[in-house]
Each structure stands twice: as C-alpha cells, then as structure tokens.
Design an enzyme around this catalytic site. Structure first.
Site, PDB file in Angstrom:
ATOM      1  N   ARG A  41       0.861  -1.195   0.000  1.00 10.38           N
ATOM      2  CA  ARG A  41       0.000   0.000   0.000  1.00 10.38           C
ATOM      3  C   ARG A  41       0.891   1.237   0.000  1.00 10.38           C
ATOM      4  NH1 ARG A  41      -3.663  -0.307   5.012  1.00 10.38           N
ATOM      5  NH2 ARG A  41      -4.973  -1.693   3.789  1.00 10.38           N
ATOM      6  N   ARG A  91      -1.804   6.550   9.654  1.00 13.44           N
ATOM      7  CA  ARG A  91      -1.957   6.033   8.277  1.00 13.44           C
ATOM      8  C   ARG A  91      -2.040   7.168   7.254  1.00 13.44           C
ATOM      9  NH1 ARG A  91      -3.850   0.752   8.203  1.00 13.44           N
ATOM     10  NH2 ARG A  91      -3.143  -0.342  10.061  1.00 13.44           N
ATOM     11  N   LYS A 141      -3.549   1.165  15.093  1.00 10.42           N
ATOM     12  CA  LYS A 141      -3.563   2.067  13.934  1.00 10.42           C
ATOM     13  C   LYS A 141      -4.183   3.411  14.310  1.00 10.42           C
ATOM     14  CE  LYS A 141      -6.063  -0.620  11.250  1.00 10.42           C
ATOM     15  NZ  LYS A 141      -7.056  -1.225  10.335  1.00 10.42           N
ATOM     16  N   LYS A 179      -5.767   7.168  12.447  1.00  9.10           N
ATOM     17  CA  LYS A 179      -6.175   7.725  11.147  1.00  9.10           C
ATOM     18  C   LYS A 179      -6.508   9.214  11.238  1.00  9.10           C
ATOM     19  CE  LYS A 179      -7.650   3.302   9.385  1.00  9.10           C
ATOM     20  NZ  LYS A 179      -8.735   2.450   8.858  1.00  9.10           N
ATOM     21  N   CYS A 189     -15.419  -3.146   0.423  1.00  4.22           N
ATOM     22  CA  CYS A 189     -14.007  -3.391   0.741  1.00  4.22           C
ATOM     23  C   CYS A 189     -13.480  -4.489  -0.180  1.00  4.22           C
ATOM     24  CB  CYS A 189     -13.868  -3.801   2.198  1.00  4.22           C
ATOM     25  SG  CYS A 189     -14.510  -5.457   2.512  1.00  4.22           S
ATOM     26  N   CYS A 206      -8.034 -10.841   1.170  1.00  6.69           N
ATOM     27  CA  CYS A 206      -8.059 -10.442   2.581  1.00  6.69           C
ATOM     28  C   CYS A 206      -8.149 -11.662   3.506  1.00  6.69           C
ATOM     29  CB  CYS A 206      -9.238  -9.502   2.851  1.00  6.69           C
ATOM     30  SG  CYS A 206      -9.259  -9.030   4.591  1.00  6.69           S
ATOM     31  N   CYS A 230     -16.354  -8.167   6.649  1.00  3.71           N
ATOM     32  CA  CYS A 230     -16.285  -8.594   8.057  1.00  3.71           C
ATOM     33  C   CYS A 230     -16.469  -7.350   8.923  1.00  3.71           C
ATOM     34  CB  CYS A 230     -14.954  -9.300   8.342  1.00  3.71           C
ATOM     35  SG  CYS A 230     -13.581  -8.171   8.650  1.00  3.71           S
ATOM     36  N   CYS A 249     -14.022  -2.144   6.778  1.00  2.00           N
ATOM     37  CA  CYS A 249     -13.208  -1.332   5.861  1.00  2.00           C
ATOM     38  C   CYS A 249     -14.038  -0.620   4.800  1.00  2.00           C
ATOM     39  CB  CYS A 249     -12.163  -2.198   5.178  1.00  2.00           C
ATOM     40  SG  CYS A 249     -11.082  -3.058   6.322  1.00  2.00           S
TER      41      CYS A 249
HETATM   42 FE1  SRM Z   1      -9.082  -1.992   6.489  1.00  2.00          FE
HETATM   43  C1  SRM Z   1      -7.571  -4.563   8.018  1.00  2.00           C
HETATM   44  C2  SRM Z   1      -8.333  -3.305   3.516  1.00  2.00           C
HETATM   45  C3  SRM Z   1      -9.878   0.938   5.070  1.00  2.00           C
HETATM   46  C4  SRM Z   1     -10.708  -1.038   9.360  1.00  2.00           C
HETATM   47  N1  SRM Z   1      -8.073  -3.648   5.887  1.00  2.00           N
HETATM   48  C5  SRM Z   1      -7.488  -4.576   6.695  1.00  2.00           C
HETATM   49  C6  SRM Z   1      -6.659  -5.576   5.877  1.00  2.00           C
HETATM   50  C7  SRM Z   1      -5.266  -5.042   5.789  1.00  2.00           C
HETATM   51  C8  SRM Z   1      -6.684  -7.034   6.400  1.00  2.00           C
HETATM   52  C9  SRM Z   1      -5.564  -7.466   7.311  1.00  2.00           C
HETATM   53  O1  SRM Z   1      -5.362  -6.848   8.376  1.00  2.00           O
HETATM   54  O2  SRM Z   1      -4.890  -8.432   6.975  1.00  2.00           O
HETATM   55  C10 SRM Z   1      -7.412  -5.465   4.543  1.00  2.00           C
HETATM   56  C11 SRM Z   1      -6.597  -5.835   3.299  1.00  2.00           C
HETATM   57  C12 SRM Z   1      -7.483  -6.409   2.216  1.00  2.00           C
HETATM   58  C13 SRM Z   1      -6.786  -6.555   0.913  1.00  2.00           C
HETATM   59  O3  SRM Z   1      -6.644  -7.698   0.447  1.00  2.00           O
HETATM   60  O4  SRM Z   1      -6.394  -5.550   0.331  1.00  2.00           O
HETATM   61  C14 SRM Z   1      -7.963  -4.064   4.634  1.00  2.00           C
HETATM   62  N2  SRM Z   1      -8.978  -1.293   4.677  1.00  2.00           N
HETATM   63  C15 SRM Z   1      -8.738  -2.009   3.543  1.00  2.00           C
HETATM   64  C16 SRM Z   1      -8.992  -1.181   2.301  1.00  2.00           C
HETATM   65  C17 SRM Z   1      -8.082  -1.525   1.125  1.00  2.00           C
HETATM   66  C18 SRM Z   1     -10.485  -1.316   1.931  1.00  2.00           C
HETATM   67  C19 SRM Z   1     -10.878  -0.738   0.596  1.00  2.00           C
HETATM   68  O5  SRM Z   1     -11.572  -1.483  -0.099  1.00  2.00           O
HETATM   69  O6  SRM Z   1     -10.555   0.402   0.262  1.00  2.00           O
HETATM   70  C20 SRM Z   1      -8.797   0.230   2.901  1.00  2.00           C
HETATM   71  C21 SRM Z   1      -7.371   0.670   2.869  1.00  2.00           C
HETATM   72  C22 SRM Z   1      -7.244   2.076   3.345  1.00  2.00           C
HETATM   73  C23 SRM Z   1      -5.857   2.636   3.217  1.00  2.00           C
HETATM   74  O7  SRM Z   1      -5.450   2.988   2.108  1.00  2.00           O
HETATM   75  O8  SRM Z   1      -5.179   2.771   4.252  1.00  2.00           O
HETATM   76  C24 SRM Z   1      -9.230  -0.019   4.330  1.00  2.00           C
HETATM   77  N3  SRM Z   1     -10.050  -0.331   7.132  1.00  2.00           N
HETATM   78  C25 SRM Z   1     -10.394   0.717   6.336  1.00  2.00           C
HETATM   79  C26 SRM Z   1     -11.385   1.518   6.977  1.00  2.00           C
HETATM   80  C27 SRM Z   1     -12.059   2.755   6.386  1.00  2.00           C
HETATM   81  C28 SRM Z   1     -11.282   4.000   6.598  1.00  2.00           C
HETATM   82  O9  SRM Z   1     -10.143   3.990   7.088  1.00  2.00           O
HETATM   83  O10 SRM Z   1     -11.834   5.045   6.263  1.00  2.00           O
HETATM   84  C29 SRM Z   1     -11.637   0.933   8.214  1.00  2.00           C
HETATM   85  C30 SRM Z   1     -12.719   1.379   9.241  1.00  2.00           C
HETATM   86  C31 SRM Z   1     -12.359   2.619   9.932  1.00  2.00           C
HETATM   87  C32 SRM Z   1     -11.598   2.304  11.186  1.00  2.00           C
HETATM   88  O11 SRM Z   1     -10.378   2.224  11.124  1.00  2.00           O
HETATM   89  O12 SRM Z   1     -12.252   2.110  12.211  1.00  2.00           O
HETATM   90  C33 SRM Z   1     -10.769  -0.225   8.301  1.00  2.00           C
HETATM   91  N4  SRM Z   1      -9.084  -2.689   8.417  1.00  2.00           N
HETATM   92  C34 SRM Z   1      -9.843  -2.182   9.439  1.00  2.00           C
HETATM   93  C35 SRM Z   1      -9.637  -3.013  10.603  1.00  2.00           C
HETATM   94  C36 SRM Z   1     -10.273  -2.783  11.988  1.00  2.00           C
HETATM   95  C37 SRM Z   1      -9.394  -1.942  12.818  1.00  2.00           C
HETATM   96  C38 SRM Z   1      -9.927  -1.707  14.213  1.00  2.00           C
HETATM   97  O13 SRM Z   1     -10.043  -0.573  14.585  1.00  2.00           O
HETATM   98  O14 SRM Z   1     -10.235  -2.674  14.901  1.00  2.00           O
HETATM   99  C39 SRM Z   1      -8.738  -4.035  10.226  1.00  2.00           C
HETATM  100  C40 SRM Z   1      -8.210  -5.176  11.108  1.00  2.00           C
HETATM  101  C41 SRM Z   1      -7.110  -4.736  12.012  1.00  2.00           C
HETATM  102  O15 SRM Z   1      -6.532  -3.676  11.889  1.00  2.00           O
HETATM  103  O16 SRM Z   1      -6.813  -5.534  12.899  1.00  2.00           O
HETATM  104  C42 SRM Z   1      -8.427  -3.807   8.848  1.00  2.00           C
HETATM  105 FE1  SF4 Z   2     -10.970  -7.592   4.873  1.00  2.00          FE
HETATM  106 FE2  SF4 Z   2     -12.871  -7.284   6.651  1.00  2.00          FE
HETATM  107 FE3  SF4 Z   2     -11.516  -5.189   5.811  1.00  2.00          FE
HETATM  108 FE4  SF4 Z   2     -13.189  -6.314   4.185  1.00  2.00          FE
HETATM  109  S1  SF4 Z   2     -13.761  -5.363   6.106  1.00  2.00           S
HETATM  110  S2  SF4 Z   2     -11.093  -5.744   3.661  1.00  2.00           S
HETATM  111  S3  SF4 Z   2     -13.051  -8.425   4.740  1.00  2.00           S
HETATM  112  S4  SF4 Z   2     -10.692  -6.842   6.972  1.00  2.00           S
END
Ligand code: SRM
Ligand code: SF4
Length: 570
Positions: free
Chosen positions: A83, A153, A215, A217, A434, A440, A479, A483
């Site tokens: 990323r 981030r 993390k 943001k 997402c 993922c 899930c 995201c």
């Molecule tokens: Fe996310 C984890 C993809 C935005 C909350 N997210 C992941 C991972 C890296 C899975 C992993 O930990 O192994 C996913 C990778 C999937 C893949 O194959 O690419 C993933 N997140 C994404 C993306 C690519 C979704 C998308 O379709 O755009 C976004 C990448 C953003 C970036 O460029 O940095 C993405 N993730 C978000 C958002 C939305 C936002 O930031 O506006 C959230 C919810 C907002 C928040 O943070 O509360 C989000 N992602 C999570 C979480 C839950 C974190 C938590 O607070 O508990 C995880 C899991 C973790 O971190 O343990 C996670």
């Molecule tokens: Fe993966 Fe869950 Fe984030 Fe979707 S919402 S990209 S399934 S960690």
C-alpha cells in the site's frame, strides 16, 4: 486481593504479543533482511510477518486457491499486498505510468486497487519482487512507509478541486501532518532501498520505541464536503476558512468503525469535537493528541486499543486537558461548520485556475481491463498525454485534474472508448465495498465481488418503485472490521460467513450517523427481500424527498443510534 483478582490483574497488565514484537524489533528491522534471502518459503517468518506491515506490506495468500494447494501439499500461494503512502491522494499523471507498468509486469493479478483512503495498493507481489516495487516507488518519489500497522496512516484530504485555493492549502497540511507523524526509523531505507545502516540515529520522538497501541487515522477536511468520511477517523482537522484562507481548524477525535461480532466491549464511534485551534498550532496539537494516545492507549487488548476506547476510559474532558497541557494550547469553542454532502462530484468541472477536472467512477476502485471495460489501459492512455495530476478520492474514485483546454476532448474520447465514462445509476455511484476475498485474510463474506450483483438487483427494485434516480448510500464490508465503511451508510452489509451478512440501516447522507442492525446473519436472497419491502415503503410514504436513512428512523423501523456505546448492541 484473592487469587482470582490477582490473575485478573496480571492478565490485565500483560502486554499483547504485538507489543513484544515492536519492542524487540530494533526499530522495525526484525530479521526481515534474512527472510528476503530465504528461498525455502515465499512468506515471511515469525515476527517479520507483522513487522513488514510497518513498511506498508501485508503477507497474504489467495484464498480461492487455499484448498487446492493444501491438497497438493503446497505452501499457500504467498504474495504481498503493498500500500503506497499518498497523503491527499495526489499523484502526477506521468508517475502513474510507472505504477501501471509495475502492476502489469510484476504482480500476480495485474491490477491496481484504489483504496478508500486516497491511495492505491498492488496485490500479489512475490517476495523476490518486493525490492523492485520499493525501488520503483522511490524513483517516483513515493514510499509505503506508515501505511499499515500501529502508526498514523495515509492522511486524507478533501479532494474536491473546485475550491482549489483552499484545497491547495489543505493538501499542504495533509502532507505536512503525514510527514510530521511518520516513523523516523531508518529501517525502511536500509532494507528496501539498500541505504547504509545507521542504527545510532534511530529515534522515534513522536511514536516512541513501541510505536502506537493501534492504527491511527487522520483527515484534513474542507466543509461542506465530507468526502473523507471524517467521523470514522481518530484525528480530524476541519478547516475554518476566512477570505479564502484557512485560519484554523476545528479538531475532532476518536472516530472508528470496527467491532467484533458478539463482543459488546467493542463498538463503532463517531469522531467528537475537542475545540478550535488557530492554524499555527496544528502540528503541536497533532503531536499532543498522538502522544496522549501513545501513552494512554490500551496495550493489553488490541480490540480496545484505538483512540475511541482511550477517550472512553479517561473521558473526553480529561483527554482534552492532557492535549492542552502537552501542546500548551487552549482549545477555543468550536467554530461554525456544516457538512451538506459526501460523495464525489462526477463528470466535468472547472477549477479556479480555469483548468478542467474530470471525476471518473471506478467500480470498487479496482483498476483492471476486463470484459466490460479497459479502465487500466484507458487511464494509462490518459496519463500519457496528461500534464496534470490524478487525484484519488476517499470513495475509491479518480479525478483527472488540471486538464488543459486542448486535451479536454481527447481525454473525453479515451474515457468513453475505454468504459471510464458510462451511464451509471446514482445508487451505483454512491456505493462502496471493501476488498475482501480472495486476498483479505480476515474476510468472512464476499464484498467487492458481490457489490455489482447487489446494485443491479437494487437498481431493478428502485426502478419498480419509481425511485431509480435517488441516491442511497449502500456499502458492503466482508467482516466487522468495516473497511467498506458500512457503518456510515444508509444501507450497510457486514459479512458473517460465506453468503451471509448482518443488514444495517439508518445512516445518513452526510455520514454523521451510525446505522443500526436491522437483521442478523441473513442470506443474499433474504437481504433483497427485506430491502424490497423497505424501499417500497419508503417510495410510497416518504415526506418531501426524504432520504432512505432518515425515513427508516422517522418511521421507527429502526432506532436512531445516539450514543453508540449504549445503543449499538441494544
Ligand atoms: Fe481496512 C484490516 C483493507 C480501510 C478497518 N483492511 C485490513 C486488511 C489489511 C486485512 C488485514 O489486516 O490483513 C485489509 C486488506 C485487504 C486486501 O486484500 O487488500 C484491509 N482497509 C482495507 C482497504 C483496502 C479497503 C478498501 O476497499 O478500500 C482500505 C485501505 C485504506 C488505506 O489505504 O489505508 C481499508 N479499514 C479501512 C477503513 C475505512 C477507513 O479507514 O476510512 C476501516 C474502518 C475505519 C476504522 O479504522 O475504524 C478499516 N481494516 C480495518 C480493521 C479494523 C481496525 C480496528 O479498529 O479494529 C482491520 C483489522 C485490524 O486492523 O486488525 C483492517
Ligand atoms: Fe478484509 Fe474485513 Fe476489511 Fe473487508 S472489512 S477488507 S473483509 S478486513
């Protein structure tokens, strides 16, 4: 204190393994270098699995192939997702060509994925090609530092080019904050860019040796457009503008959307107001907020470690006082601000310098060439002739910005020929999913790969009831990590298991209301059944063009979430 109480106390004070990994990592180095030489596996071993995340990479395997490879007694097909860091989402079109080339030549999927945090990801880089990826990014003055794990981030910034003087300033702040909060360790340069080892200068004045508890943001946003979905972020700077200049920011903290199915100690939360600061105090306040979270955040339970839980543990008032003390700044009362919209403004617009801007819808942010369209080739063709920038939006779309008058028609032609401009419903334009399967590792149900299916069905339903022109913000997350920001949508799905989702309704258009669960663990067929009933009801009984999310709350179909801690699980 009896034994039970003692055990509880010990458990409470036991740091998570993630903390040990950071502590022992020698400022994020671990033994990544050795793993790069190890040809026995395509993956990273031990702590390095987690440490490479600090360098912007995730080890993944293709889940569609897992069973087959297991049966053949093969290692899972390990490859890395990388990323990029791109504060504010701006990249020169000419640089895009390098990214496009890398995706085609060196990744297993050959695609680029725009994320909803204004950047892009490559999926499927094998270990041997990782250094080439970093070198390529470095050559075009980019990096992937701090795009994953327990750091600040990619910093978001309103991508609307229409108000470009203020936008330019806001963008500068997004970049400044991103750089200010970056890890200082030289590990990234040493490992990926072959730069000389300089252990002695490692020092992390802001993040500390064990970085953040979780993390973090950040956004910089210019009202009235909440395109960055600020309420989902830990730290937000809402621009207060006077005479076309940003004079200061309202600061909001503690947003976040994830929860764990069944774990009532986890909940989503909207960012809350701390107060107003004048512009010269921005970095001081950013540092104070980050270091307070660094020192006060929970390091014994990662599910309760984000800023919103710290605020809940200490109270907003106490957190605020600590920030004031650390920054030596007193927050003034919040200045007036108002959000009226959230989505991207598609199509052509002129900016303040009389250049053209073209906002293109990219389904799921996935840039590829497929049977329906050649988005990837189309964007590359545009990049070849375009002197300006590409701006990635927080809705996984792209703005071709600063187009000269002479290029306008050619770019329009390329966009049409390659399927980048099409007739698309408002529902689809405001949808998001997402990544989920196959890359993922945390996915429980499909998201990106089923979004179009759901939209097509809902388009038919909306046509049937005469509301086909309306916007409903519809989002899917595979899930409860959320995201796809489903917990800021009017209709949101959150994956439970393959083919099954929880259905949430009642968010609003501008993104400052969390929707509530309407049905739990239901199939795709059941989702469409319930949504058809709701949409029929809404189409016939709504008042004065009332939005879907507002309608379901006014009619008591779902309870409004006022205080997420108390209301989310009720
Ligand atoms: Fe996310 C984890 C993809 C935005 C909350 N997210 C992941 C991972 C890296 C899975 C992993 O930990 O192994 C996913 C990778 C999937 C893949 O194959 O690419 C993933 N997140 C994404 C993306 C690519 C979704 C998308 O379709 O755009 C976004 C990448 C953003 C970036 O460029 O940095 C993405 N993730 C978000 C958002 C939305 C936002 O930031 O506006 C959230 C919810 C907002 C928040 O943070 O509360 C989000 N992602 C999570 C979480 C839950 C974190 C938590 O607070 O508990 C995880 C899991 C973790 O971190 O343990 C996670
Ligand atoms: Fe993966 Fe869950 Fe984030 Fe979707 S919402 S990209 S399934 S960690």
């Amino acid at each position: 204190m009896n034994n039970d109480q003692k055990i509880k106390k010990v458990l409470k004070t036991t740091l998570t393994d993630a903390e040990r990994v950071k502590e022992n990592s020698n400022y994020l180095r671990g033994t990544i270098v050795n793993d790069l030489k190890n040809e026995i596996t395509n993956g990273f071993t031990g702590d390095n699995f987690s440490l490479i995340r600090f360098h912007g990479m995730y080890q993944q395997d293709d889940r569609d192939l897992r069973l087959e490879r297991h049966e053949q007694k093969l290692e899972p097909r390990y490859a890395m997702m990388l990323r990029c860091r791109l504060p504010g989402g701006i990249i020169k079109a000419k640089k895009w060509l390098k990214i496009d080339h890398f995706a085609s030549k060196y990744t297993l999927y050959g695609t680029i994925r725009l994320t909803n945090r204004q950047t892009f990801q490559f999926h499927g880089i094998i270990k041997k090609k990782l250094k080439d990826a970093h070198k390529m990014l470095h050559d075009i003055e980019l990096d992937s530092l701090g795009t994953a794990n327990d750091v600040n981030r990619n910093v978001l910034c309103t991508s609307n080019p229409m108000e470009s003087i203020v936008h330019k300033e806001a963008y500068k702040w997004a970049k400044k904050i991103s750089e200010f909060l970056l890890p200082h360790t030289k590990a990234y340069a040493e490992i990926w860019l072959n730069q000389k080892k300089v252990y002695t200068t490692d020092n992390e004045p802001i993040l500390g040796k064990t970085y953040l508890p979780r993390k973090f943001k950040t956004t910089v946003v210019i009202p009235p457009n909440n395109d960055v979905d600020l309420y989902a972020n830990d730290m937000n700077f809402v621009a207060i503008v006077k005479n076309k200049k940003i004079i200061g920011f309202n600061v909001l903290i503690g947003g976040g959307l994830s929860f764990v199915h069944g774990n009532k100690k986890t909940w989503p939360s909207l960012a809350r107001e701390l107060g107003y600061i004048s512009i010269e105090n921005t970095l001081l306040v950013a540092k104070a907020i980050v270091t307070t979270q660094r020192d006060w955040g929970n390091r014994t339970d990662r599910n309760n470690a984000k800023t919103r839980y710290t605020i809940n543990n200490f109270s907003l008032e106490v957190f605020k006082k600590e920030v004031e003390k650390r920054a030596n700044v007193i927050f003034e009362p919040i200045r007036f601000y108002n959000f009226t919209n959230r989505g991207d403004k598609f199509g052509w617009s002129k900016d303040i310098n009389h250049h053209w801007n073209l906002t293109l819808f990219i389904p799921n942010g996935r840039i590829d060439d497929n049977g329906n369209a050649s988005l990837k080739s189309g964007l590359a063709k545009i990049a070849k002739i375009h002197d300006g920038n590409f701006r990635l939006t927080s809705n996984q779309n792209i703005i071709i910005s600063e187009i000269s008058e002479k290029n306008k028609n050619t770019i329009q032609e390329i966009a049409i020929l390659n399927g980048l401009i099409k007739n698309i419903s408002n529902l689809r334009l405001h949808s998001m999913a997402c990544v989920s399967f196959p890359t993922c590792p945390l996915a429980m149900a499909e998201a990106e790969r089923v979004l179009s299916f759901f939209i097509t069905k809902l388009e038919d339903i909306m046509l049937k009831y005469g509301v086909q022109k309306e916007i409903i913000v519809f989002r899917i997350s595979g899930c409860p990590n959320g995201c796809g920001r489903s917990l800021l949508s009017e209709i949101g799905l959150i994956g439970k298991s393959k083919g099954r989702y929880n259905l949430y309704i009642g968010g609003n258009k501008i993104g400052n209301r969390i929707p509530k669960m309407y049905k739990e663990n239901i199939t795709e067929k059941e989702i469409l059944f319930y949504l058809e009933n709701l949409i029929q009801n809404w189409s016939s009984k709504r008042l004065n063009q009332e939005d879907f999310g507002d309608f379901v709350i006014r009619n008591n179909i779902i309870k409004k979430i006022v205080n997420p801690i108390a209301d989310f699980w009720k």
